[in-house]
Design an enzyme around this catalytic site. Sequence first.
Site, PDB file in Angstrom:
ATOM      1  CE  LYS A  33      -0.332   0.199   4.523  1.00 32.41           C
ATOM      2  NZ  LYS A  33      -0.901  -0.074   6.608  1.00 32.41           N
ATOM      3  CE1 TYR A 249      12.016  31.317   0.218  1.00 33.38           C
ATOM      4  CE2 TYR A 249      12.188  28.834   0.065  1.00 33.38           C
ATOM      5  CZ  TYR A 249      12.294  29.599  -0.071  1.00 33.38           C
ATOM      6  OH  TYR A 249      11.156  30.110  -1.962  1.00 33.38           O
TER       7      TYR A 249
HETATM    8  C1  LIG Z   1      -0.768  -1.497   7.359  1.00 35.44           C
HETATM    9  C2  LIG Z   1      -1.022  -3.098   7.342  1.00 35.44           C
HETATM   10  C3  LIG Z   1       0.200  -3.758   7.411  1.00 35.44           C
HETATM   11  C4  LIG Z   1       1.493  -3.840   7.884  1.00 35.44           C
HETATM   12  O1  LIG Z   1       2.367  -2.925   8.908  1.00 35.44           O
HETATM   13  P1  LIG Z   1       3.933  -3.639   9.199  1.00 35.44           P
HETATM   14  O2  LIG Z   1       3.928  -2.681   9.907  1.00 35.44           O
HETATM   15  O3  LIG Z   1       4.257  -2.449   7.740  1.00 35.44           O
HETATM   16  O4  LIG Z   1       4.069  -5.042   8.900  1.00 35.44           O
HETATM   17  C5  LIG Z   1      -0.115  -5.125   7.897  1.00 35.44           C
HETATM   18  N1  LIG Z   1      -1.644  -5.386   8.110  1.00 35.44           N
HETATM   19  C6  LIG Z   1      -2.809  -4.285   7.738  1.00 35.44           C
HETATM   20  C7  LIG Z   1      -4.456  -5.024   8.403  1.00 35.44           C
HETATM   21  C8  LIG Z   1      -2.123  -3.097   7.783  1.00 35.44           C
HETATM   22  O5  LIG Z   1      -3.416  -2.267   7.092  1.00 35.44           O
END
Ligand SMILES: *Cc1c(COP(=O)(O)O)cnc(C)c1O
Length: 340
Positions: A33, A249
Amino acid sequence: MGKIVINKTNLFHNLEIISKQAKGKEKVAIVLKDNAYGHGLLEIAKLSNEFGIKKAVVQTLDEAIKIEKLFDEILILAEDIFHTYSHTFHIAVNSLEQLEKIPQNWNIHLKVDTGMHRNGINKNQLKEAIDGICKRNLKFTGLFTHYRSADVLSTEFYWQKAIFGQIKKEVKSICEQLFLPFPKFHSANSSALFRFKDYDDDFARVGIATYGYLESDTIITNPDLKPILSLWAKKMATRTLKKGEKVGYGGTYEAKEEMCVSTYDVGYGDGFFRLNESHKYITPKGYEVLGRVSMDNLSINSDDEEVCLFDDAKNLAKIHNTISYEIVTALKPHIKKEIK
Ligand SMILES: *Cc1c(COP(=O)(O)O)cnc(C)c1O
């Protein structure tokens, strides 16, 4: 702009450690994701496929469509528009209302709340949910939960794990009554996976560990993961500053003596957070980012053609008082990727 270099050797090294802990490559679902946590959705999807990973987790249907051919199963965490069907796609369902909106025949993974109180159905709604799945001709392919404190040293992880164990039993017994095949059970993210001595779910959903980090209390576990991303900036111009001249800046950096300064092509518009006078940052090669970071460039006491801004997000995370997740996920998709 700049560029992101992905270290394939380190990625495969991490996937090796993760697969071992999960007891097989087929028991790892790689979490892609948010543009693979800033690393590049397609780049990381292709490399994981080459390594032998068969499952992936994304947020949206559009992300899933881009990587459909590379995986056998793709779990989609947050989608409510179902414009393209594939038997590869599995939709995460968080509530009874959401079940009503999913078209016939789609695969669904039911999420159960075991204590995080963020998403998922209540455990006393299990029977109703599974009945609903049958009535609506959906395919019950998975059941999962999420740990709220797998990364901190406390007993919380164990009570949530026990609750999930109980739920697995109940679900199996409901499935037997209804002559349904058992769904796949999964609960662990990266930090949870490394707290199991003997991992016994059907698969784990692994994000941050793939990318080389684990934000756990180090006393719990310390697998030898390696960051896989480095961010590089290209030189735009070089100048010599006289003693007392200021950079950028607010003129917050003042030359203490005559010095060479170059401007590089990365800024906070690319997702490299703003540093300022109270946040001194030294690059891996020992250069200093001088004064404030601008939107599309920054100044460094170097005249190298290219400078590595970071190859370990933990150092920047400390300065910005955040976690490695936020540093890498902030990197914008437009940054070019190179695989080495
Ligand atoms: C993002 C997510 C993960 C992964 O988590 P990590 O800590 O990056 O391994 C796993 N399960 C769900 C439902 C998530 O949203």
